[in-house]
Design an enzyme around this catalytic site. Structure first.
Site, PDB file in Angstrom:
ATOM      1  N   ASP A 132       0.837  -1.203   0.000  1.00 50.57           N
ATOM      2  CA  ASP A 132       0.000   0.000   0.000  1.00 50.57           C
ATOM      3  C   ASP A 132       0.873   1.255   0.000  1.00 50.57           C
ATOM      4  OD1 ASP A 132      -2.428  -1.639   0.402  1.00 50.57           O
ATOM      5  OD2 ASP A 132      -1.505  -2.036   2.346  1.00 50.57           O
ATOM      6  N   HIS A 177      -4.961  -3.493   6.074  1.00 50.50           N
ATOM      7  CA  HIS A 177      -4.665  -3.694   4.645  1.00 50.50           C
ATOM      8  C   HIS A 177      -5.982  -4.123   3.987  1.00 50.50           C
ATOM      9  CE1 HIS A 177      -2.916  -4.944   0.887  1.00 50.50           C
ATOM     10  NE2 HIS A 177      -3.323  -6.183   1.060  1.00 50.50           N
TER      11      HIS A 177
HETATM   12  N1  LIG Z   1      -0.660  -8.115   2.297  1.00 48.81           N
HETATM   13  C1  LIG Z   1      -0.590  -7.877   1.019  1.00 48.81           C
HETATM   14  O1  LIG Z   1      -0.297  -6.744   0.602  1.00 48.81           O
HETATM   15  C2  LIG Z   1      -0.866  -8.971   0.008  1.00 48.81           C
HETATM   16  C3  LIG Z   1      -0.583  -8.722  -1.340  1.00 48.81           C
HETATM   17  C4  LIG Z   1      -0.847  -9.722  -2.275  1.00 48.81           C
HETATM   18  C5  LIG Z   1      -1.372 -10.938  -1.863  1.00 48.81           C
HETATM   19  N2  LIG Z   1      -1.623 -11.136  -0.538  1.00 48.81           N
HETATM   20  C6  LIG Z   1      -2.141 -12.426  -0.071  1.00 48.81           C
HETATM   21  O2  LIG Z   1      -1.072 -13.381  -0.094  1.00 48.81           O
HETATM   22  C7  LIG Z   1      -1.627 -14.697  -0.146  1.00 48.81           C
HETATM   23  C8  LIG Z   1      -0.893 -15.538  -1.182  1.00 48.81           C
HETATM   24  O3  LIG Z   1      -1.158 -15.033  -2.468  1.00 48.81           O
HETATM   25  P1  LIG Z   1      -0.588 -15.782  -3.766  1.00 48.81           P
HETATM   26  O4  LIG Z   1      -0.993 -14.940  -4.917  1.00 48.81           O
HETATM   27  O5  LIG Z   1       0.837 -16.126  -3.583  1.00 48.81           O
HETATM   28  O6  LIG Z   1      -1.479 -17.105  -3.751  1.00 48.81           O
HETATM   29  P2  LIG Z   1      -1.180 -18.491  -4.501  1.00 48.81           P
HETATM   30  O7  LIG Z   1      -2.442 -19.261  -4.461  1.00 48.81           O
HETATM   31  O8  LIG Z   1      -0.499 -18.261  -5.798  1.00 48.81           O
HETATM   32  O9  LIG Z   1      -0.095 -19.160  -3.546  1.00 48.81           O
HETATM   33  C9  LIG Z   1      -0.400 -19.489  -2.242  1.00 48.81           C
HETATM   34  C10 LIG Z   1       0.372 -20.734  -1.914  1.00 48.81           C
HETATM   35  O10 LIG Z   1       0.137 -21.035  -0.551  1.00 48.81           O
HETATM   36  C11 LIG Z   1       0.034 -22.435  -0.430  1.00 48.81           C
HETATM   37  N3  LIG Z   1      -0.691 -22.708   0.802  1.00 48.81           N
HETATM   38  C12 LIG Z   1      -2.018 -22.704   1.038  1.00 48.81           C
HETATM   39  N4  LIG Z   1      -2.280 -23.026   2.314  1.00 48.81           N
HETATM   40  C13 LIG Z   1      -1.079 -23.219   2.907  1.00 48.81           C
HETATM   41  C14 LIG Z   1      -0.686 -23.587   4.211  1.00 48.81           C
HETATM   42  N5  LIG Z   1      -1.572 -23.821   5.177  1.00 48.81           N
HETATM   43  N6  LIG Z   1       0.635 -23.699   4.476  1.00 48.81           N
HETATM   44  C15 LIG Z   1       1.555 -23.504   3.515  1.00 48.81           C
HETATM   45  N7  LIG Z   1       1.238 -23.155   2.236  1.00 48.81           N
HETATM   46  C16 LIG Z   1      -0.072 -23.025   1.950  1.00 48.81           C
HETATM   47  C17 LIG Z   1      -0.688 -22.896  -1.698  1.00 48.81           C
HETATM   48  O11 LIG Z   1      -0.428 -24.263  -1.972  1.00 48.81           O
HETATM   49  C18 LIG Z   1      -0.074 -21.964  -2.730  1.00 48.81           C
HETATM   50  O12 LIG Z   1       1.059 -22.542  -3.365  1.00 48.81           O
HETATM   51  C19 LIG Z   1      -3.131 -14.506  -0.407  1.00 48.81           C
HETATM   52  O13 LIG Z   1      -3.839 -14.626   0.826  1.00 48.81           O
HETATM   53  C20 LIG Z   1      -3.199 -13.075  -0.913  1.00 48.81           C
HETATM   54  O14 LIG Z   1      -4.474 -12.514  -0.722  1.00 48.81           O
HETATM   55  C21 LIG Z   1      -1.384 -10.187   0.388  1.00 48.81           C
HETATM   56  O1  LIG Z   2      -6.126  -7.367  -2.944  1.00 48.27           O
HETATM   57  C1  LIG Z   2      -5.837  -8.548  -2.797  1.00 48.27           C
HETATM   58  O2  LIG Z   2      -6.695  -9.430  -2.588  1.00 48.27           O
HETATM   59  C2  LIG Z   2      -4.390  -8.978  -2.876  1.00 48.27           C
HETATM   60  C3  LIG Z   2      -3.507  -8.055  -2.118  1.00 48.27           C
HETATM   61  O3  LIG Z   2      -3.931  -7.872  -0.791  1.00 48.27           O
HETATM   62  C4  LIG Z   2      -3.317  -6.733  -2.803  1.00 48.27           C
HETATM   63  O4  LIG Z   2      -3.455  -5.699  -2.164  1.00 48.27           O
HETATM   64  O5  LIG Z   2      -2.983  -6.731  -4.009  1.00 48.27           O
END
Ligand SMILES: NC(=O)c1ccc[n+]([C@@H]2O[C@H](COP(=O)([O-])OP(=O)(O)OC[C@H]3O[C@@H](n4cnc5c(N)ncnc54)[C@H](O)[C@@H]3O)[C@@H](O)[C@H]2O)c1
Ligand SMILES: O=C(O)C[C@H](O)C(=O)O
Length: 329
Positions: free
Chosen positions: A161, A189
């Site tokens: 952010d 967030h």
């Molecule tokens: N805070 C932020 O700014 C922010 C930004 C982007 C994404 N995210 C979040 O990050 C997370 C991951 O996103 P992504 O795009 O990498 O998803 P993704 O689905 O590509 O990858 C997630 C991975 O986590 C694994 N996984 C699921 N449960 C698990 C567990 N209990 N233990 C270990 N591994 C596990 C899955 O097998 C998968 O490979 C999501 O919750 C997304 O919303 C947060």
């Molecule tokens: O918005 C989402 O669900 C993914 C992540 O938290 C983001 O801000 O891009």
């Protein structure tokens, strides 16, 4: 000979995990003289794919990569054993039309066992960064399930952010993004977060002096940052990955490197009651680091407009906490 540090990444074969671990292994975060042992954690069905990621790490021949440990999510203590950092990415991302908070009952339970395993197995100096959404409340769950681990070791990621806000301000002002500093992200967030333009600086001057379109700052600027994650999902068909991985690395750098004078970095931390924000909530604050300790920037004053925005996002954090009260240890 420098002792290696151990860095666990959950969800290591997912989008963000895959975009993070090669950069961590390369020495970009902890430096060219600091060996790193990566602990890669995935759910059991993804372990084969994780083997492929491991092969690719080997094939990079990074001099700073001192080893790879793989573990599945049923054996988290093996995954986190002696880790100095636990980067919690593994969880489900939202799809179009969902809010991040809609994931709370799906992803929240992951963080109970995560917290317990951190307390049982990680290094005494462990620091934890939660990325998986809703990251503030997931971080709260992990912290509450990790008795004995000091609350100031837990961070939830609001750096994406901050970077989004800085980029928007730079584009509006017609300056390079490096000219923007001191952008704090307050609260959750989520679509209620408050990106603080009042304390932001552009080339060292208040952003509100450089950008005179205050209606834009109070309106489109805030809502663009709040809704950027959804906009990426709508455009890309998948949630942000490279930018999220980049923000994760920026978060760790923000914690371990001294913050430049007059600036701050953003992460959500356990509130100590600063600014009247309820102690114990994992809340986005502007932070500074001296390279060892991180503290909340003190002494900022907020306009009535800013305070009303902060109140909204803090309220949402209270509601999320209520929703997971059975998971709080
Ligand atoms: N805070 C932020 O700014 C922010 C930004 C982007 C994404 N995210 C979040 O990050 C997370 C991951 O996103 P992504 O795009 O990498 O998803 P993704 O689905 O590509 O990858 C997630 C991975 O986590 C694994 N996984 C699921 N449960 C698990 C567990 N209990 N233990 C270990 N591994 C596990 C899955 O097998 C998968 O490979 C999501 O919750 C997304 O919303 C947060
Ligand atoms: O918005 C989402 O669900 C993914 C992540 O938290 C983001 O801000 O891009």
């Amino acid at each position: 000979m420098v002792a290696p540090i151990r860095v666990a990444v959950t969800g290591a074969a997912g989008q963000i995990g895959y975009a993070s671990i090669f950069r961590i292994a390369s020495g970009e975060v902890f430096g060219p003289n600091q060996p790193v042992i990566l602990h890669l954690v995935e759910v059991p069905p993804v372990l084969k794919a994780l083997d492929g990621v491991h092969m690719e790490l080997d094939d990079c021949a990074f001099p700073t990569l001192a080893g790879v440990v793989k573990a599945d999510s049923d054996h988290l203590e093996d995954g986190f054993r002696d880790c100095n950092w636990v980067l919690c990415v593994g969880s489900i991302p939202r799809k179009a039309g969902m809010e991040r908070g809609d994931l709370i009952r799906v992803n929240g339970p992951i963080f109970t066992s995560t917290g317990r395993a951190i307390a049982a197995a990680a290094a005494p100096d462990v620091r934890v960064v939660v990325v998986g959404n809703p990251c503030n409340t997931n971080c709260l769950i992990a912290m509450k399930n990790a008795p004995g681990v000091p609350s100031n070791r837990f961070y939830a990621m609001t750096m994406l952010d901050q970077n989004r806000a800085a980029s928007q301000l730079a584009q509006k002002a017609g300056v390079p993004v490096g000219a923007v500093s001191n952008v704090g992200i307050w609260g959750n967030h989520s679509a209620t977060q408050y990106p603080d333009f009042y304390h932001a600086k552009i080339n060292g001057r208040p952003a509100t002096e450089v950008i005179t379109d205050h209606a834009w700052l109070q309106g489109d600027f805030i809502s663009t940052v709040q809704k950027r994650g959804a906009a990426v999902i709508a455009a890309r068909g998948a949630s942000s990955a490279a930018s999220a991985a980049n923000a994760l690395l920026d978060t760790v750098k923000g914690i371990i490197r001294p913050t430049p004078a007059g600036s701050c970095f953003s992460a959500a931390v356990c509130s100590d009651g600063s600014y009247g924000i309820e102690a114990g909530l994992i809340t986005g604050f502007p932070l500074v680091s001296d390279g060892q300790q991180v503290s909340i920037v003190q002494g900022q004053t907020h306009t009535a407009f800013a305070q009303s925005k902060i109140d909204i996002t803090i309220n949402e954090l209270r509601e999320e906490r209520e929703c997971v009260k059975d998971l709080l240890g």
